[in-house]
Design a protein around this motif. Structure first.
Motif, PDB file in Angstrom:
ATOM      1  N   ASN A  71       2.447 -32.528  -1.552  1.00 33.11           N
ATOM      2  CA  ASN A  71       2.071 -33.819  -0.986  1.00 33.11           C
ATOM      3  C   ASN A  71       1.211 -34.531  -2.027  1.00 33.11           C
ATOM      4  O   ASN A  71       0.043 -34.179  -2.226  1.00 33.11           O
ATOM      5  N   LEU A  72       1.796 -35.500  -2.696  1.00 32.77           N
ATOM      6  CA  LEU A  72       1.137 -36.171  -3.811  1.00 32.77           C
ATOM      7  C   LEU A  72      -0.173 -36.828  -3.386  1.00 32.77           C
ATOM      8  O   LEU A  72      -1.198 -36.675  -4.047  1.00 32.77           O
ATOM      9  N   GLN A  73      -0.151 -37.542  -2.297  1.00 30.64           N
ATOM     10  CA  GLN A  73      -1.354 -38.238  -1.843  1.00 30.64           C
ATOM     11  C   GLN A  73      -2.457 -37.234  -1.511  1.00 30.64           C
ATOM     12  O   GLN A  73      -3.609 -37.409  -1.915  1.00 30.64           O
ATOM     13  N   ALA A  74      -2.121 -36.172  -0.808  1.00 29.16           N
ATOM     14  CA  ALA A  74      -3.108 -35.144  -0.464  1.00 29.16           C
ATOM     15  C   ALA A  74      -3.641 -34.475  -1.732  1.00 29.16           C
ATOM     16  O   ALA A  74      -4.836 -34.189  -1.834  1.00 29.16           O
ATOM     17  N   TYR A  75      -2.759 -34.220  -2.681  1.00 29.13           N
ATOM     18  CA  TYR A  75      -3.173 -33.605  -3.951  1.00 29.13           C
ATOM     19  C   TYR A  75      -4.178 -34.492  -4.679  1.00 29.13           C
ATOM     20  O   TYR A  75      -5.235 -34.037  -5.122  1.00 29.13           O
ATOM     21  N   LEU A  76      -3.862 -35.783  -4.805  1.00 34.52           N
ATOM     22  CA  LEU A  76      -4.737 -36.698  -5.537  1.00 34.52           C
ATOM     23  C   LEU A  76      -6.090 -36.858  -4.846  1.00 34.52           C
ATOM     24  O   LEU A  76      -7.137 -36.839  -5.502  1.00 34.52           O
ATOM     25  N   PHE A  77      -6.084 -36.997  -3.533  1.00 35.50           N
ATOM     26  CA  PHE A  77      -7.353 -37.159  -2.825  1.00 35.50           C
ATOM     27  C   PHE A  77      -8.135 -35.849  -2.766  1.00 35.50           C
ATOM     28  O   PHE A  77      -9.365 -35.858  -2.766  1.00 35.50           O
ATOM     29  N   GLY A  78      -7.438 -34.723  -2.749  1.00 32.41           N
ATOM     30  CA  GLY A  78      -8.121 -33.430  -2.846  1.00 32.41           C
ATOM     31  C   GLY A  78      -8.784 -33.271  -4.209  1.00 32.41           C
ATOM     32  O   GLY A  78      -9.923 -32.795  -4.316  1.00 32.41           O
ATOM     33  N   ALA A  79      -8.069 -33.676  -5.255  1.00 29.92           N
ATOM     34  CA  ALA A  79      -8.633 -33.627  -6.605  1.00 29.92           C
ATOM     35  C   ALA A  79      -9.849 -34.543  -6.702  1.00 29.92           C
ATOM     36  O   ALA A  79     -10.854 -34.197  -7.343  1.00 29.92           O
ATOM     37  N   LEU A  80      -9.771 -35.697  -6.079  1.00 30.48           N
ATOM     38  CA  LEU A  80     -10.908 -36.624  -6.081  1.00 30.48           C
ATOM     39  C   LEU A  80     -12.111 -36.000  -5.370  1.00 30.48           C
ATOM     40  O   LEU A  80     -13.234 -36.081  -5.858  1.00 30.48           O
ATOM     41  N   LYS A  81     -11.856 -35.379  -4.235  1.00 34.09           N
ATOM     42  CA  LYS A  81     -12.942 -34.750  -3.479  1.00 34.09           C
ATOM     43  C   LYS A  81     -13.641 -33.705  -4.343  1.00 34.09           C
ATOM     44  O   LYS A  81     -14.884 -33.683  -4.421  1.00 34.09           O
ATOM     45  N   LEU A  82     -12.874 -32.861  -5.022  1.00 34.36           N
ATOM     46  CA  LEU A  82     -13.468 -31.842  -5.895  1.00 34.36           C
ATOM     47  C   LEU A  82     -14.220 -32.478  -7.059  1.00 34.36           C
ATOM     48  O   LEU A  82     -15.293 -32.013  -7.444  1.00 34.36           O
ATOM     49  N   SER A  83     -13.678 -33.541  -7.608  1.00 36.17           N
ATOM     50  CA  SER A  83     -14.346 -34.233  -8.717  1.00 36.17           C
ATOM     51  C   SER A  83     -15.677 -34.818  -8.282  1.00 36.17           C
ATOM     52  O   SER A  83     -16.664 -34.728  -9.012  1.00 36.17           O
ATOM     53  N   VAL A  84     -15.701 -35.417  -7.108  1.00 36.76           N
ATOM     54  CA  VAL A  84     -16.949 -35.997  -6.593  1.00 36.76           C
ATOM     55  C   VAL A  84     -17.963 -34.889  -6.338  1.00 36.76           C
ATOM     56  O   VAL A  84     -19.144 -35.019  -6.689  1.00 36.76           O
ATOM     57  N   ILE A  85     -17.519 -33.788  -5.753  1.00 32.98           N
ATOM     58  CA  ILE A  85     -18.425 -32.655  -5.498  1.00 32.98           C
ATOM     59  C   ILE A  85     -18.998 -32.137  -6.812  1.00 32.98           C
ATOM     60  O   ILE A  85     -20.206 -31.903  -6.923  1.00 32.98           O
ATOM     61  N   ASN A  86     -18.157 -31.966  -7.820  1.00 30.89           N
ATOM     62  CA  ASN A  86     -18.642 -31.491  -9.126  1.00 30.89           C
ATOM     63  C   ASN A  86     -19.599 -32.489  -9.753  1.00 30.89           C
ATOM     64  O   ASN A  86     -20.603 -32.109 -10.354  1.00 30.89           O
ATOM     65  N   HIS A  87     -19.297 -33.764  -9.615  1.00 27.26           N
ATOM     66  CA  HIS A  87     -20.188 -34.800 -10.154  1.00 27.26           C
ATOM     67  C   HIS A  87     -21.555 -34.730  -9.475  1.00 27.26           C
ATOM     68  O   HIS A  87     -22.593 -34.748 -10.151  1.00 27.26           O
ATOM     69  N   ILE A  88     -21.562 -34.622  -8.162  1.00 29.47           N
ATOM     70  CA  ILE A  88     -22.830 -34.551  -7.424  1.00 29.47           C
ATOM     71  C   ILE A  88     -23.577 -33.272  -7.780  1.00 29.47           C
ATOM     72  O   ILE A  88     -24.792 -33.285  -7.984  1.00 29.47           O
ATOM     73  N   ARG A  89     -22.851 -32.169  -7.896  1.00 31.77           N
ATOM     74  CA  ARG A  89     -23.473 -30.900  -8.275  1.00 31.77           C
ATOM     75  C   ARG A  89     -24.133 -31.029  -9.651  1.00 31.77           C
ATOM     76  O   ARG A  89     -25.267 -30.581  -9.852  1.00 31.77           O
ATOM     77  N   ASN A  90     -23.448 -31.670 -10.588  1.00 28.42           N
ATOM     78  CA  ASN A  90     -24.023 -31.861 -11.921  1.00 28.42           C
ATOM     79  C   ASN A  90     -25.263 -32.749 -11.869  1.00 28.42           C
ATOM     80  O   ASN A  90     -26.238 -32.497 -12.584  1.00 28.42           O
ATOM     81  N   LEU A  91     -25.233 -33.793 -11.035  1.00 30.00           N
ATOM     82  CA  LEU A  91     -26.407 -34.651 -10.882  1.00 30.00           C
ATOM     83  C   LEU A  91     -27.588 -33.876 -10.313  1.00 30.00           C
ATOM     84  O   LEU A  91     -28.725 -34.041 -10.771  1.00 30.00           O
ATOM     85  N   VAL A  92     -27.323 -33.043  -9.317  1.00 33.47           N
ATOM     86  CA  VAL A  92     -28.388 -32.246  -8.711  1.00 33.47           C
ATOM     87  C   VAL A  92     -28.987 -31.304  -9.756  1.00 33.47           C
ATOM     88  O   VAL A  92     -30.211 -31.196  -9.881  1.00 33.47           O
ATOM     89  N   MET A  93     -28.132 -30.638 -10.523  1.00 30.04           N
ATOM     90  CA  MET A  93     -28.619 -29.723 -11.560  1.00 30.04           C
ATOM     91  C   MET A  93     -29.418 -30.491 -12.621  1.00 30.04           C
ATOM     92  O   MET A  93     -30.460 -30.026 -13.071  1.00 30.04           O
ATOM     93  N   GLU A  94     -28.935 -31.644 -12.992  1.00 30.86           N
ATOM     94  CA  GLU A  94     -29.636 -32.462 -13.981  1.00 30.86           C
ATOM     95  C   GLU A  94     -31.001 -32.891 -13.445  1.00 30.86           C
ATOM     96  O   GLU A  94     -31.998 -32.823 -14.166  1.00 30.86           O
ATOM     97  N   ASN A  95     -31.041 -33.315 -12.186  1.00 30.59           N
ATOM     98  CA  ASN A  95     -32.314 -33.712 -11.577  1.00 30.59           C
ATOM     99  C   ASN A  95     -33.285 -32.539 -11.482  1.00 30.59           C
ATOM    100  O   ASN A  95     -34.485 -32.696 -11.731  1.00 30.59           O
ATOM    101  N   LYS A  96     -32.767 -31.362 -11.112  1.00 28.00           N
ATOM    102  CA  LYS A  96     -33.626 -30.175 -11.056  1.00 28.00           C
ATOM    103  C   LYS A  96     -34.171 -29.853 -12.436  1.00 28.00           C
ATOM    104  O   LYS A  96     -35.342 -29.492 -12.581  1.00 28.00           O
ATOM    105  N   TYR A  97     -33.330 -29.985 -13.440  1.00 28.28           N
ATOM    106  CA  TYR A  97     -33.767 -29.703 -14.805  1.00 28.28           C
ATOM    107  C   TYR A  97     -34.842 -30.695 -15.238  1.00 28.28           C
ATOM    108  O   TYR A  97     -35.861 -30.312 -15.809  1.00 28.28           O
ATOM    109  N   VAL A  98     -34.635 -31.967 -14.933  1.00 28.08           N
ATOM    110  CA  VAL A  98     -35.617 -32.995 -15.294  1.00 28.08           C
ATOM    111  C   VAL A  98     -36.934 -32.727 -14.564  1.00 28.08           C
ATOM    112  O   VAL A  98     -38.015 -32.825 -15.167  1.00 28.08           O
TER     113      VAL A  98
END
Length: 186
Positions: A71-98
């Motif tokens: 399911n192309l649409q589900a695949y793309l939006f699932g990939a987006l969800k994971l990308s957003v989660i990874n982005h937020i996780r990186n921001l949290v780690m960066e903020n903790k480091y700062v």
């Protein structure tokens, strides 16, 4: 057929797997705006949203032959969800480091001795990393410096996820041992 009908998406997927650039462009034109809007709603930043969506489409093209997409649409939006989660996780780690840095190394408490110790420890860690076998060193750097997931490292180096985990575990053990031996020697 409309872009969201299953037959249309299945045809695009089949053509994409064969390397058809027009099918890829059609997928991009069909889904990019919707993905961008969803990414923007989650991140609140246009540039970050554009980068996340762009990375999804780059990955789609790079993995087109081996991707198992039903399911192309589900695949793309699932990939987006994971990308957003990874982005937020990186921001949290960066903020903790700062925060850690601001608590530990404020200008009032930062003296030359601390700076020298920090640089010495960094150099020792780098020497420890350089003493690792080539594959282990590569896996460690991808994991710890480039923040890639076990799955991404596995795919990129064409080794199993278990092998990636083994290399990470071994590298951490060896670097700790290297640091310990270095300080014992001093």
């Amino acid at each position: 057929m409309t872009p969201f009908e299953p037959e249309y998406a299945a045809d695009l997927l089949n053509r994409l797997k064969l390397g058809d650039k027009q099918a890829y462009e059609r997928i991009y034109l069909t889904y990019s705006k919707e993905l961008l809007l969803a990414a923007y709603k989650k991140t609140g930043e246009r540039i970050i949203a554009e980068e996340l969506v762009q990375n999804i489409f780059i990955s789609l093209w790079e993995k087109r032959a081996e991707a198992k997409i039903s399911n192309l649409q589900a695949y793309l939006f699932g990939a987006l969800k994971l990308s957003v989660i990874n982005h937020i996780r990186n921001l949290v780690m960066e903020n903790k480091y700062v925060q850690y840095q601001s608590l530990t190394y404020t200008e009032d408490h930062q003296d030359t001795a601390n700076l020298v110790d920090f640089h010495d420890l960094s150099a020792i860690i780098e020497q420890g990393i350089n003493s690792l076998p080539e594959k282990t060193r590569e896996v460690f750097r991808l994991s710890r410096y480039q923040h890639q997931s076990t799955k991404d490292i596995s795919a990129g180096l064409n080794i199993s996820e278990k092998a990636v985990e083994y290399h990470i575990t071994q590298s951490i053990k060896r670097i700790k041992e290297y640091i310990k031996n270095f300080y014992i020697f001093l």
